[in-house]
Motif scaffolding. Sequence first.
Motif, PDB file in Angstrom:
ATOM      1  N   TRP A  90     -43.346   4.652-111.942  1.00  0.00           N
ATOM      2  CA  TRP A  90     -42.317   4.012-111.102  1.00  0.00           C
ATOM      3  C   TRP A  90     -41.446   5.363-110.545  1.00  0.00           C
ATOM      4  N   PRO A  91     -40.659   5.229-108.844  1.00  0.00           N
ATOM      5  CA  PRO A  91     -39.361   5.644-108.976  1.00  0.00           C
ATOM      6  C   PRO A  91     -38.140   5.600-110.108  1.00  0.00           C
ATOM      7  N   GLN A  92     -37.642   7.410-110.475  1.00  0.00           N
ATOM      8  CA  GLN A  92     -37.035   6.649-111.296  1.00  0.00           C
ATOM      9  C   GLN A  92     -35.648   5.406-111.246  1.00  0.00           C
ATOM     10  N   GLU A  93     -34.920   5.553-110.435  1.00  0.00           N
ATOM     11  CA  GLU A  93     -34.220   4.121-110.433  1.00  0.00           C
ATOM     12  C   GLU A  93     -35.358   2.763-110.924  1.00  0.00           C
ATOM     13  N   GLU A  94     -36.406   2.311-110.327  1.00  0.00           N
ATOM     14  CA  GLU A  94     -37.012   0.769-110.806  1.00  0.00           C
ATOM     15  C   GLU A  94     -37.676   1.392-112.772  1.00  0.00           C
ATOM     16  N   LEU A  95     -37.651   2.215-113.109  1.00  0.00           N
ATOM     17  CA  LEU A  95     -37.476   2.936-113.803  1.00  0.00           C
ATOM     18  C   LEU A  95     -36.180   2.665-114.693  1.00  0.00           C
ATOM     19  N   ILE A  96     -35.773   3.457-114.321  1.00  0.00           N
ATOM     20  CA  ILE A  96     -33.923   3.622-115.314  1.00  0.00           C
ATOM     21  C   ILE A  96     -33.811   1.550-114.556  1.00  0.00           C
ATOM     22  N   ARG A  97     -34.414   0.661-113.407  1.00  0.00           N
ATOM     23  CA  ARG A  97     -34.151  -0.533-114.074  1.00  0.00           C
ATOM     24  C   ARG A  97     -34.533  -1.099-114.791  1.00  0.00           C
ATOM     25  N   ARG A  98     -35.693  -0.738-115.094  1.00  0.00           N
ATOM     26  CA  ARG A  98     -36.855  -2.317-115.791  1.00  0.00           C
ATOM     27  C   ARG A  98     -37.067  -1.244-117.951  1.00  0.00           C
ATOM     28  N   LEU A  99     -35.332   0.003-117.617  1.00  0.00           N
ATOM     29  CA  LEU A  99     -35.489   0.313-119.236  1.00  0.00           C
ATOM     30  C   LEU A  99     -33.715  -0.472-119.693  1.00  0.00           C
ATOM     31  N   GLN A 100     -33.982  -1.406-118.707  1.00  0.00           N
ATOM     32  CA  GLN A 100     -32.936  -2.321-119.746  1.00  0.00           C
ATOM     33  C   GLN A 100     -32.485  -2.816-120.017  1.00  0.00           C
ATOM     34  N   GLY A 101     -31.894  -2.303-121.913  1.00  0.00           N
ATOM     35  CA  GLY A 101     -32.439  -4.084-122.459  1.00  0.00           C
ATOM     36  C   GLY A 101     -33.545  -3.928-123.373  1.00  0.00           C
ATOM     37  N   LYS A 102     -34.231  -2.750-123.203  1.00  0.00           N
ATOM     38  CA  LYS A 102     -35.101  -1.593-124.077  1.00  0.00           C
ATOM     39  C   LYS A 102     -34.661  -1.176-124.734  1.00  0.00           C
ATOM     40  N   GLN A 103     -35.349  -1.133-125.917  1.00  0.00           N
ATOM     41  CA  GLN A 103     -35.520   0.300-127.050  1.00  0.00           C
ATOM     42  C   GLN A 103     -35.927   0.825-126.950  1.00  0.00           C
ATOM     43  N   GLY A 104     -37.551   0.512-126.537  1.00  0.00           N
ATOM     44  CA  GLY A 104     -38.563   2.035-126.379  1.00  0.00           C
ATOM     45  C   GLY A 104     -39.102   1.986-125.692  1.00  0.00           C
ATOM     46  N   VAL A 105     -39.941   2.598-124.981  1.00  0.00           N
ATOM     47  CA  VAL A 105     -40.648   3.497-124.057  1.00  0.00           C
ATOM     48  C   VAL A 105     -41.821   3.967-124.423  1.00  0.00           C
ATOM     49  N   TYR A 106     -42.851   3.661-123.287  1.00  0.00           N
ATOM     50  CA  TYR A 106     -43.629   4.509-123.772  1.00  0.00           C
ATOM     51  C   TYR A 106     -44.223   5.446-122.291  1.00  0.00           C
ATOM     52  N   VAL A 107     -45.065   7.002-122.306  1.00  0.00           N
ATOM     53  CA  VAL A 107     -44.534   7.058-121.063  1.00  0.00           C
ATOM     54  C   VAL A 107     -45.726   8.183-121.131  1.00  0.00           C
ATOM     55  N   ALA A 108     -45.619   8.721-119.928  1.00  0.00           N
ATOM     56  CA  ALA A 108     -47.024   9.974-120.418  1.00  0.00           C
ATOM     57  C   ALA A 108     -45.931  11.328-119.428  1.00  0.00           C
ATOM     58  N   GLY A 109     -47.015  12.269-118.656  1.00  0.00           N
ATOM     59  CA  GLY A 109     -46.121  13.509-118.443  1.00  0.00           C
ATOM     60  C   GLY A 109     -45.643  13.800-117.019  1.00  0.00           C
ATOM     61  N   THR A 110     -45.335  12.458-116.540  1.00  0.00           N
ATOM     62  CA  THR A 110     -45.105  11.901-115.387  1.00  0.00           C
ATOM     63  C   THR A 110     -43.829  11.248-115.162  1.00  0.00           C
ATOM     64  N   GLU A 111     -42.904  11.091-115.767  1.00  0.00           N
ATOM     65  CA  GLU A 111     -41.643   9.887-116.415  1.00  0.00           C
ATOM     66  C   GLU A 111     -40.753  11.301-116.898  1.00  0.00           C
ATOM     67  N   LYS A 112     -39.672  10.744-116.313  1.00  0.00           N
ATOM     68  CA  LYS A 112     -38.844  11.966-116.156  1.00  0.00           C
ATOM     69  C   LYS A 112     -37.399  11.157-116.778  1.00  0.00           C
ATOM     70  N   ILE A 113     -37.540  11.681-118.084  1.00  0.00           N
ATOM     71  CA  ILE A 113     -36.482  11.341-119.322  1.00  0.00           C
ATOM     72  C   ILE A 113     -35.563  12.042-119.640  1.00  0.00           C
ATOM     73  N   ASP A 114     -34.531  12.308-118.280  1.00  0.00           N
ATOM     74  CA  ASP A 114     -32.886  12.939-118.808  1.00  0.00           C
ATOM     75  C   ASP A 114     -32.408  12.723-119.201  1.00  0.00           C
ATOM     76  N   ALA A 115     -30.735  13.621-119.360  1.00  0.00           N
ATOM     77  CA  ALA A 115     -29.622  13.180-119.358  1.00  0.00           C
ATOM     78  C   ALA A 115     -29.514  11.711-119.103  1.00  0.00           C
ATOM     79  N   PRO A 116     -29.038  12.039-117.209  1.00  0.00           N
ATOM     80  CA  PRO A 116     -28.664  10.523-116.131  1.00  0.00           C
ATOM     81  C   PRO A 116     -29.508   9.264-117.008  1.00  0.00           C
ATOM     82  N   LEU A 117     -30.152   9.187-116.645  1.00  0.00           N
ATOM     83  CA  LEU A 117     -31.660   8.261-117.052  1.00  0.00           C
ATOM     84  C   LEU A 117     -30.805   7.603-118.906  1.00  0.00           C
ATOM     85  N   LEU A 118     -31.022   8.141-119.313  1.00  0.00           N
ATOM     86  CA  LEU A 118     -30.209   8.226-121.015  1.00  0.00           C
ATOM     87  C   LEU A 118     -29.169   8.001-120.834  1.00  0.00           C
ATOM     88  N   LYS A 119     -28.124   7.889-120.135  1.00  0.00           N
ATOM     89  CA  LYS A 119     -26.990   7.019-119.918  1.00  0.00           C
ATOM     90  C   LYS A 119     -27.042   6.489-119.416  1.00  0.00           C
TER      91      LYS A 119
END
Length: 331
Positions: A36-65
Motif C-alpha cells: 500500500w502507499p504510505q498514506e493508505e498504510l497509515i489510514r489502515r493502521l488506525q485503531g490497530k495494535q499490531g502490524v505484519y510487514v515485509a521489507g517493503t513497508e516503511k515504518i518511520d517516526a511520522p507513521l508512528l506518530k
Amino acid sequence: MSDKPRVLVARKTFPDIVERLRAHFEVETNEGEESWPQEELIRRLQGKQGVYVAGTEKIDAPLLKACPELKAVCTMAVGYNNIDVPACTLRGVLVSNAPDVLTETTADFGFALMMAAARRLAESEHCLRSGEWKQWSVTMFAGSDIHGATLGILGMGRIGQAIARRGRLGFGMNVLYHNRSRLAPEQEAPLAARWVEKDELLRQADHLVIVVPYSPSSHHMVGARELSLMKPSATLTNIARGGVVDDAALAEALAANRIAAAGLDVFEGEPAVHPGLLAVRNVVLTPHIASASIPTRRAMSNLAVDNLIAALTGGTPPTALNPEVLSARRH
Ligand code: 8YV
C-alpha cells in the motif's frame, strides 16, 4: 465490534498463516500483490495494535506518530532497514525480524547467482532464445571457474558463513572475508576462512559476494573506487540490499568490462533497476527472490506471526529486536 486486539497484515501471505492470527485478533489483510502507499498504510493502521510487514513497508517516526495505538511491528524479513527501530523503542513499539529461518535458502540462491554470473548462464540463454546462436566455438561464453577459486565474502554474518560453507566444503574454494568483527578461530577453522581488509578482499576475490546489512555506514560500500580494485576477471554478487553497491558505478564497470560479470538480486530504488544495468549483458538480474522458496517463505511468515501473537498477548516474542520495550511495559 469484538474487544480482541486489532492487527493489520500489510502484505499478502499464506492464508493458513493468517488464520493463526485470527485465533487471537481482529485481522485486516492486504489481499493485493502490491504494497500500500504510505498514506493508505497509515489510514489502515488506525485503531490497530499490531502490524505484519515485509521489507517493503516503511515504518518511520511520522507513521508512528500518526498511529499512536500501534504496539508491535513484526517483519517477515531478516533485514529491517525499512523500520526505524530507535523511533519504535521511544514510542514503546516492539519490533521483531525473522532471522535464521532463511539463512540456508538465501545462501543457496546467492551461490546460484554467483555461479550464473561466472558461467554466463543468463547471457548465453538469451543468445540461444533470441536465435543468435549460429554455431559452437571454443571460447563461446567461456567464463571463470568456481571450484578452487577465491571466494570473497563482504559481511560474514549467518548468510555469509552459509555461503562460505558451500564454497569451501562443496567447491574447494579459498575463503576470504571482511566483516567489522572477526569470527572466532573455531568458526574460521572448518572453512579455512581468513579475515582481510576490505581493499585486500576486493583485490584478491575471484568471486565477491556481498551480504552486509544496509545502514548509512554501508551505503555505497562498493562504488567506483572499490570496483577499480577488483580483478578484470572477477564477478560481483549482491544479495544484501540495494544501496550497498553504487549501481551506476557498477553498470559502468560492467559496460567497460572492468569486471567480468555480476549477479544482482537487490537494487537501489527497487523495483526500479538502473537502466545501465538493463543495458549490459554480463549481469544476471533477479527481482529480490533470494529467500523465495515456499518452505522458507512460510517459515518467515510463521515467525513474524509468532512474534506478533507473543507481543500482543503478554508472551515473549522469539526474535524481538528491542525486547526492552516489553520489560518496560511490564513494570
Ligand atoms: C525478503 C529480505 O524476502 O529478509 C530479507 O531481509 O531481503 C528478503 O528475504 C524481503 O525483504 C521481503 O520484503
